[in-house]
Design an enzyme around this catalytic site. Structure first.
Site, mmCIF file in Angstrom:
data_model
loop_
_atom_site.group_PDB
_atom_site.id
_atom_site.type_symbol
_atom_site.label_atom_id
_atom_site.label_comp_id
_atom_site.label_asym_id
_atom_site.label_seq_id
_atom_site.Cartn_x
_atom_site.Cartn_y
_atom_site.Cartn_z
ATOM 1 N N GLU A 130 5.076 -63.584 1.636
ATOM 2 C CA GLU A 130 5.926 -62.582 2.280
ATOM 3 C C GLU A 130 5.022 -61.377 2.487
ATOM 4 O O GLU A 130 4.661 -60.698 1.526
ATOM 5 C CB GLU A 130 7.130 -62.288 1.377
ATOM 6 N N LEU A 131 4.631 -61.154 3.755
ATOM 7 C CA LEU A 131 3.584 -60.161 4.032
ATOM 8 C C LEU A 131 4.197 -58.945 4.741
ATOM 9 O O LEU A 131 5.340 -58.616 4.481
ATOM 10 C CB LEU A 131 2.469 -60.844 4.827
ATOM 11 N N CYS A 142 8.520 -53.620 3.431
ATOM 12 C CA CYS A 142 8.133 -54.485 4.552
ATOM 13 C C CYS A 142 9.223 -54.514 5.610
ATOM 14 O O CYS A 142 8.925 -54.638 6.790
ATOM 15 C CB CYS A 142 7.844 -55.891 4.023
ATOM 16 N N ALA A 156 1.024 -55.667 -9.327
ATOM 17 C CA ALA A 156 0.119 -54.642 -8.800
ATOM 18 C C ALA A 156 -0.382 -53.764 -9.952
ATOM 19 O O ALA A 156 0.358 -53.485 -10.911
ATOM 20 C CB ALA A 156 0.850 -53.792 -7.776
ATOM 21 N N SER A 157 -1.623 -53.312 -9.831
ATOM 22 C CA SER A 157 -2.262 -52.599 -10.946
ATOM 23 C C SER A 157 -1.633 -51.243 -11.237
ATOM 24 O O SER A 157 -1.854 -50.684 -12.318
ATOM 25 C CB SER A 157 -3.749 -52.410 -10.645
ATOM 26 N N GLU A 206 1.060 -51.672 10.773
ATOM 27 C CA GLU A 206 2.255 -51.317 9.997
ATOM 28 C C GLU A 206 2.098 -49.913 9.416
ATOM 29 O O GLU A 206 1.061 -49.608 8.804
ATOM 30 C CB GLU A 206 2.421 -52.330 8.852
ATOM 31 N N ASN A 208 5.984 -52.024 -4.536
ATOM 32 C CA ASN A 208 7.016 -51.222 -3.851
ATOM 33 C C ASN A 208 8.432 -51.453 -4.386
ATOM 34 O O ASN A 208 9.257 -50.539 -4.373
ATOM 35 C CB ASN A 208 6.920 -51.365 -2.330
HETATM 36 O O1 LIG Z 1 8.313 -55.019 1.081
HETATM 37 C C1 LIG Z 1 9.341 -55.730 1.162
HETATM 38 C C2 LIG Z 1 10.577 -55.135 0.755
HETATM 39 C C3 LIG Z 1 11.716 -56.058 0.562
HETATM 40 C C4 LIG Z 1 12.874 -55.214 0.263
HETATM 41 C C5 LIG Z 1 14.093 -56.004 0.054
HETATM 42 O O2 LIG Z 1 14.025 -57.141 -0.379
HETATM 43 O O3 LIG Z 1 15.188 -55.483 0.294
#
Ligand SMILES: O=CCCCC(=O)O
Length: 458
Positions: A232-233, A266, A160-161, A363, A135
């Protein structure tokens, strides 16, 4: 899952990559291990020079790097550029501050431990395996790699793939800045190959940002090897709006916080918990603003929301929303998949969420907002905390007593007051409960991958 760039805007596979062979994986681990040994002998000043040079390279390749991110995972080009710049900033932050963050302390009274002198020092742990998500393909990696390398560790990346080009870009970035060959290496491997790497004796620790099941699996393997992990999930962050809030400010921020990164972060706000006195005004304005967002080609600077990154991610969102609608939720905007090429999903606002709906507990990794009406701050806290997650949160109020109550009552790794959750290099980042263990960023983030050595002298 194939290791491939599949453009989410079109659904077309643009490039495929062969996974590394076992021999190549072994070679890369050996490179990283050798680099760690040589890094131990380097100074903070050397590493800071290399880190700044790598940041300069990244920034000089801003447009190319941003286009790569948008092509591989669909974030808007403006947000991709911001990600590149934020990554370079964090690299410089750790170049500037690592030495101070890792300064040990002298025991004021060494005679208390029968010593003539006693002190602590931070030393690198070794090779750290990073398992990272798609992401924020650069940022998530840099926020681990910048502190870890500045501390003198080496890094191995299992990305990630669906973001292999980002993985390969990172594979050379640090070496191009001057770090020893192997100080940071990417492994093009499927998820099933991670266990063997994590169990390898040359790998000292792991960090994972990703799903809760992936986190549990990595934590249990690392636990059986007695190796340190940072996790960090996910998150299902609450965004609480109380009657004294600046409602227009809260609405504008709520829209950004729910839809930034096409709703796939997240720390996106996901659950909007609004006091009944301002509920109708907030939901009316929020719905109108979400409906007005421009959804489309993420390469277009005018686009607000691009596609979701994967077909399966969109399927997950469709199922969550359909489940809620079937059980009585109401979509005030959105709620149905957009026809046409690419994995687009419209900004959606759902009210009438009940605990029977999957959305209450799970989520939503896409631009779907759940809104809740409450009668009091205490009820807002009850709903905010009624989740297995505990990453971050936001509260909107101008009442100081209420602010203090909300700050101390919400179970989360962070509270943002009259703003939205964002990570900064200067602030520790991480969650509690099923959102993870440990902290990234700031002084705490760099100390995660260090051996705090106590030294005692007779
Ligand atoms: O999925 C987690 C996103 C973290 C985004 C950030 O660090 O601002």
């Amino acid at each position: 899952m194939a290791i491939a760039t599949i453009n989410p805007t079109t659904g077309v596979t643009e490039r495929e990559f062969d996974p590394h062979t076992d021999a190549e994986i072994d070679k890369r681990i050996a490179h990283a291990h050798a680099a760690y040994r040589s890094m131990r002998a380097t100074s903070y000043a050397d590493r800071a020079d290399w880190m700044r040079a790598a940041a300069d390279i990244l920034e000089s390749e801003l447009d190319e790097a941003a286009r790569m991110l948008t092509t591989e995972m669909g974030k808007t080009i403006a947000q991709a550029r911001a990600e590149v710049l934020k990554s370079a900033k964090a690299m410089r932050f750790y170049a500037d501050n690592a030495e101070e963050f890792l300064t040990g302390r002298d025991l004021a009274d060494p005679s208390a431990v029968n010593a003539s002198a006693a002190y602590t020092r931070y030393e690198p742990l070794g090779v750290v395996l990073a398992i990272m998500p798609w992401n924020y393909p650069l940022w998530q990696v840099i926020r681990f790699a910048a502190p870890a390398l500045m501390a003198g560790n080496a890094g191995l990346l299992k990305h990630a793939s669906n973001v292999p080009q980002a993985a390969l870009y990172l594979d050379t970035l640090f070496e191009r800045g001057g770090f020893p060959t192997g100080a940071f290496r990417s492994l093009l491997i499927p998820a099933r190959a991670v266990e063997a790497v994590l169990r390898d004796r040359r790998v000292a620790a792991a960090t994972l940002t990703g799903s809760e099941p992936a986190g549990r699996s990595v934590a249990s393997i690392a636990g059986s090897e007695v190796k340190h992990v940072v996790l960090e999930l996910g998150g299902s962050d609450p965004f609480i709006v109380m009657p004294s809030a600046d409602i227009d400010g809260a609405v504008a921020t709520a829209v950004t916080s729910r839809t930034v990164n096409n709703g796939q972060a997240c720390i996106n706000a996901k659950r909007f918990i609004v006091h009944r006195d301002v509920y109708d005004e907030f939901v009316g304005k929020f719905t109108a603003a979400m409906a007005a967002l421009r959804v489309g080609d993420p390469m277009d600077d005018a686009t607000d929301v691009g596609p979701l990154a994967t077909a399966s991610g969109r399927d997950d969102i469709v199922e969550l929303v359909e489940d809620a609608l079937a059980k009585g939720a109401v979509a005030t905007t959105g709620g149905a998949v957009t026809e046409g090429a690419g994995w687009f999903y419209p900004p959606t606002v759902l009210s009438g969420i009940t605990p029977e709906m999957r959305l209450y507990a799970e989520e939503a990794f896409g631009p779907v907002a759940s809104v809740y009406r409450v009668d009091s701050a205490a009820e807002a806290v009850e709903i905010a905390n009624d989740t297995t997650f505990g990453l971050s949160s936001a509260v909107w109020t101008r009442d100081e007593d209420e602010e203090a109550y909300l700050v101390r009552s919400i179970d989360a790794g962070a509270v943002f007051i009259n703003g939205m959750s964002i990570s900064y290099p200067e602030l520790p980042f991480g969650g509690i409960k099923d959102s993870g263990v440990g902290r990234e960023l700031s002084v705490e983030g760099i100390r995660e991958f260090c051996n705090l050595k106590s030294v005692w002298k007779a």
